[in-house]
Design a protein around this motif. Structure first.
Motif, PDB file in Angstrom:
ATOM      1  N   VAL A   1      -7.586   8.426  11.150  1.00 22.50           N
ATOM      2  CA  VAL A   1      -6.787   7.216  11.394  1.00 22.50           C
ATOM      3  C   VAL A   1      -7.186   6.111  10.420  1.00 22.50           C
ATOM      4  N   ARG A   2      -8.486   5.921  10.221  1.00 21.15           N
ATOM      5  CA  ARG A   2      -8.965   4.871   9.300  1.00 21.15           C
ATOM      6  C   ARG A   2      -8.488   5.126   7.873  1.00 21.15           C
ATOM      7  N   LEU A   3      -8.539   6.379   7.441  1.00 20.95           N
ATOM      8  CA  LEU A   3      -8.085   6.717   6.089  1.00 20.95           C
ATOM      9  C   LEU A   3      -6.600   6.404   5.913  1.00 20.95           C
ATOM     10  N   LEU A   4      -5.809   6.751   6.923  1.00 19.64           N
ATOM     11  CA  LEU A   4      -4.366   6.513   6.852  1.00 19.64           C
ATOM     12  C   LEU A   4      -4.049   5.021   6.871  1.00 19.64           C
ATOM     13  N   GLU A   5      -4.705   4.296   7.760  1.00 24.35           N
ATOM     14  CA  GLU A   5      -4.433   2.856   7.884  1.00 24.35           C
ATOM     15  C   GLU A   5      -4.866   2.104   6.627  1.00 24.35           C
ATOM     16  N   ALA A   6      -5.904   2.600   5.969  1.00 25.05           N
ATOM     17  CA  ALA A   6      -6.359   1.959   4.729  1.00 25.05           C
ATOM     18  C   ALA A   6      -5.300   2.043   3.628  1.00 25.05           C
ATOM     19  N   GLN A   7      -4.389   3.018   3.766  1.00 23.13           N
ATOM     20  CA  GLN A   7      -3.306   3.174   2.789  1.00 23.13           C
ATOM     21  C   GLN A   7      -1.986   2.593   3.300  1.00 23.13           C
ATOM     22  N   GLY A   8      -2.043   1.859   4.417  1.00 25.20           N
ATOM     23  CA  GLY A   8      -0.870   1.158   4.913  1.00 25.20           C
ATOM     24  C   GLY A   8      -0.081   1.870   5.991  1.00 25.20           C
ATOM     25  N   ALA A   9      -0.456   3.093   6.343  1.00 27.32           N
ATOM     26  CA  ALA A   9       0.296   3.850   7.337  1.00 27.32           C
ATOM     27  C   ALA A   9       0.030   3.347   8.750  1.00 27.32           C
ATOM     28  N   THR A  10       0.975   3.628   9.644  1.00 21.88           N
ATOM     29  CA  THR A  10       0.755   3.455  11.072  1.00 21.88           C
ATOM     30  C   THR A  10       0.389   4.824  11.631  1.00 21.88           C
ATOM     31  N   ALA A  11      -0.817   4.956  12.118  1.00 20.18           N
ATOM     32  CA  ALA A  11      -1.284   6.239  12.643  1.00 20.18           C
ATOM     33  C   ALA A  11      -1.106   6.272  14.153  1.00 20.18           C
ATOM     34  N   ILE A  12      -0.474   7.332  14.637  1.00 18.47           N
ATOM     35  CA  ILE A  12      -0.232   7.509  16.073  1.00 18.47           C
ATOM     36  C   ILE A  12      -1.052   8.718  16.515  1.00 18.47           C
ATOM     37  N   THR A  13      -2.026   8.471  17.364  1.00 16.45           N
ATOM     38  CA  THR A  13      -2.937   9.544  17.776  1.00 16.45           C
ATOM     39  C   THR A  13      -2.410  10.258  19.007  1.00 16.45           C
ATOM     40  N   CYS A  14      -2.288  11.569  18.893  1.00 15.76           N
ATOM     41  CA  CYS A  14      -1.843  12.386  20.023  1.00 15.76           C
ATOM     42  C   CYS A  14      -2.533  13.750  19.899  1.00 15.76           C
ATOM     43  N   PRO A  15      -3.740  13.881  20.448  1.00 17.94           N
ATOM     44  CA  PRO A  15      -4.517  15.111  20.268  1.00 17.94           C
ATOM     45  C   PRO A  15      -3.793  16.349  20.798  1.00 17.94           C
ATOM     46  N   LEU A  16      -3.834  17.409  20.009  1.00 17.11           N
ATOM     47  CA  LEU A  16      -3.272  18.693  20.438  1.00 17.11           C
ATOM     48  C   LEU A  16      -4.348  19.673  20.862  1.00 17.11           C
TER      49      LEU A  16
ATOM     50  N   LEU B   1       0.847  -1.190   0.000  1.00 12.23           N
ATOM     51  CA  LEU B   1       0.000   0.000   0.000  1.00 12.23           C
ATOM     52  C   LEU B   1       0.884   1.242   0.000  1.00 12.23           C
ATOM     53  N   PRO B   2       0.402   2.362  -0.541  1.00 10.77           N
ATOM     54  CA  PRO B   2       1.276   3.524  -0.776  1.00 10.77           C
ATOM     55  C   PRO B   2       1.899   4.166   0.456  1.00 10.77           C
ATOM     56  N   LEU B   3       1.286   3.993   1.623  1.00 12.48           N
ATOM     57  CA  LEU B   3       1.863   4.599   2.837  1.00 12.48           C
ATOM     58  C   LEU B   3       2.415   3.540   3.798  1.00 12.48           C
ATOM     59  N   THR B   4       2.636   2.336   3.284  1.00 17.93           N
ATOM     60  CA  THR B   4       3.198   1.272   4.114  1.00 17.93           C
ATOM     61  C   THR B   4       4.541   1.705   4.712  1.00 17.93           C
ATOM     62  N   GLY B   5       4.667   1.491   6.028  1.00 20.10           N
ATOM     63  CA  GLY B   5       5.921   1.829   6.704  1.00 20.10           C
ATOM     64  C   GLY B   5       6.004   3.253   7.213  1.00 20.10           C
ATOM     65  N   LYS B   6       5.059   4.091   6.812  1.00 16.72           N
ATOM     66  CA  LYS B   6       5.079   5.489   7.260  1.00 16.72           C
ATOM     67  C   LYS B   6       4.348   5.622   8.596  1.00 16.72           C
ATOM     68  N   ARG B   7       5.006   6.260   9.550  1.00 17.83           N
ATOM     69  CA  ARG B   7       4.423   6.479  10.879  1.00 17.83           C
ATOM     70  C   ARG B   7       3.955   7.937  10.934  1.00 17.83           C
ATOM     71  N   ILE B   8       2.652   8.110  11.053  1.00 17.50           N
ATOM     72  CA  ILE B   8       2.048   9.434  10.881  1.00 17.50           C
ATOM     73  C   ILE B   8       1.349   9.865  12.164  1.00 17.50           C
ATOM     74  N   LEU B   9       1.756  11.024  12.669  1.00 19.73           N
ATOM     75  CA  LEU B   9       1.184  11.565  13.897  1.00 19.73           C
ATOM     76  C   LEU B   9      -0.109  12.319  13.578  1.00 19.73           C
ATOM     77  N   VAL B  10      -1.183  11.911  14.219  1.00 21.47           N
ATOM     78  CA  VAL B  10      -2.502  12.534  14.051  1.00 21.47           C
ATOM     79  C   VAL B  10      -2.755  13.420  15.259  1.00 21.47           C
ATOM     80  N   THR B  11      -2.923  14.718  15.032  1.00 21.69           N
ATOM     81  CA  THR B  11      -3.036  15.669  16.144  1.00 21.69           C
ATOM     82  C   THR B  11      -4.454  16.208  16.326  1.00 21.69           C
ATOM     83  N   ARG B  12      -5.412  15.641  15.601  1.00 21.10           N
ATOM     84  CA  ARG B  12      -6.795  16.113  15.712  1.00 21.10           C
ATOM     85  C   ARG B  12      -7.353  15.836  17.103  1.00 21.10           C
TER      86      ARG B  12
END
Length: 264
Positions: free
Chosen positions: A24-39, A4-15
Motif C-alpha cells: 500500500v505504501r509503495l502504491l500511495e507513494a506513486q499517487g495511487a489509491t490503494a484499496i485493501t481486501c485480503p484474499l 505522480l505516475p499512478l495518480t487517479g488509479k484505484r488499485i485493489l491489494v489482495t495480499r
C-alpha cells in the motif's frame, strides 16, 4: 508540477492483511489509491511437530532453504519458543529466495549465504545443483500447498531433503461481498495478485461471474507462476514485472499506465 505516475488509479491489494501495508505504501507513494481486501490469510500448520523435530536437529543440516517471508517468520517464531538455540543456525548455509525474504532474515540477525538472482524455486534448484548437493542434508520449511519442485529436484540430485509444513494459506473470510461490490461499481482500475493462492481464492469467491466482473479492470501479477494460475482460470494478465517483487510490480504498473515515460 506534474502528477505522480499512478495518480487517479484505484488499485485493489489482495495480499494477506499483515503483509499488505508495505505494498500500500509503495502504491500511495506513486499517487495511487490503494484499496485493501485480503484474499488470503497465513496461519500455522495443523501441527508444529514435523517442523519442531527438524529444528531440534538443526545442526545436522547443511542447508536451510527459505523461500518466503512467511517461512522465515514461522521458523524464527519456533526458534524463539526455545525448540533449539538460534546459534544452531551458525553452521547451516542459509539459502533465500528474493530480497524481501533476505531482509526478513536480516531482521533476525542473519545474512543469506546464497541468494539466486531470479526470485523463484527453479533458480534455487539451479544454484544448489550447480554446486553439487549429493550427500547434503537440506531443510526446506514450506507452505502447505507449495510445489514439489525443490524437494523432488534436490532429492533426484542426491540430497536428503526434509520439507515440513511451516504455514498454511487459507481464504480470507468476508472478502467476497466487498470485492464483488467494488467490481460491480467499477470502483477499481487494477486488481493485483501476489501469489497463486490469491488468484485461486479470487476465482472461488466470484465463481462464474469472474470473467464478466473483471472485463473493465487491469489484472496485474507479481510473476510467472501467479500469471500461469490466472491463465489456467481463463483470466488475462496485462501487467507482470521483470523483477518478481512488489517494487517491480509497482514499476510495471507505472510503465503500463505511462508507456511514453511521462507521468503527467
Amino acid at each position: 508540477m506534474s502528477a505522480l505516475p499512478l495518480t487517479g488509479k484505484r488499485i485493489l491489494v489482495t495480499r494477506a492483511a499483515h503483509q499488505a501495508q508495505s505494498f500500500v505504501r509503495l502504491l500511495e507513494a506513486q499517487g495511487a489509491t490503494a484499496i485493501t481486501c485480503p484474499l488470503i490469510e497465513i496461519v500455522a500448520p495443523a501441527s508444529w511437530q514435523r517442523l519442531d523435530e527438524a529444528l531440534a536437529r538443526l545442526q545436522d543440516y547443511d542447508d536451510l532453504i527459505l523461500t518466503s517471508v512467511n517461512a522465515v517468520d514461522m521458523v524464527f517464531s519456533r526458534l524463539e519458543k526455545g525448540v533449539v538455540p538460534q546459534t544452531a543456525l551458525d553452521g547451516v548455509r542459509l539459502v533465500c529466495v528474493g530480497p524481501k525474504t533476505a531482509k526478513s532474515l536480516q531482521h533476525y540477525g542473519y545474512q543469506p549465504d546464497l541468494q539466486p538472482d531470479e526470485y523463484r524455486a527453479e533458480a534455487v534448484v539451479a544454484a544448489l545443483t550447480a554446486e553439487g548437493v549429493r550427500g547434503r542434508k537440506v531443510l526446506y520449511p514450506r507452505a502447505e500447498l507449495a510445489r514439489d519442485l525443490i524437494p523432488s529436484s534436490l532429492t533426484q540430485a542426491g540430497a536428503e531433503v526434509d520439507d515440513p509444513i511451516a504455514y498454511r494459506t487459507l481464504p480470507a473470510k468476508g472478502s467476497a461481498l466487498q470485492i464483488r461490490g467494488l467490481l460491480d461499481d467499477k470502483a477499481v482500475d487494477v486488481v493485483t495478485f501476489s501469489s497463486s493462492s490469491s488468484v485461486d481464492n479470487f476465482v472461488d469467491l466470484l465463481g462464474d461471474d469472474v470473467t464478466l466482473l473483471t472485463r473493465h479492470v487491469v489484472l496485474a501479477s507479481i510473476g510467472p507462476l501467479t500469471t500461469a494460475t490466472a491463465v489456467k482460470h481463463g483470466l488475462a494478465i496485462e501487467v507482470e514485472p521483470a523483477e518478481y517483487t512488489l517494487d517491480g510490480l509497482v514499476q510495471a504498473l507505472i510503465d503500463y499506465f505511462n508507456p511514453s515515460g511521462h507521468s503527467g
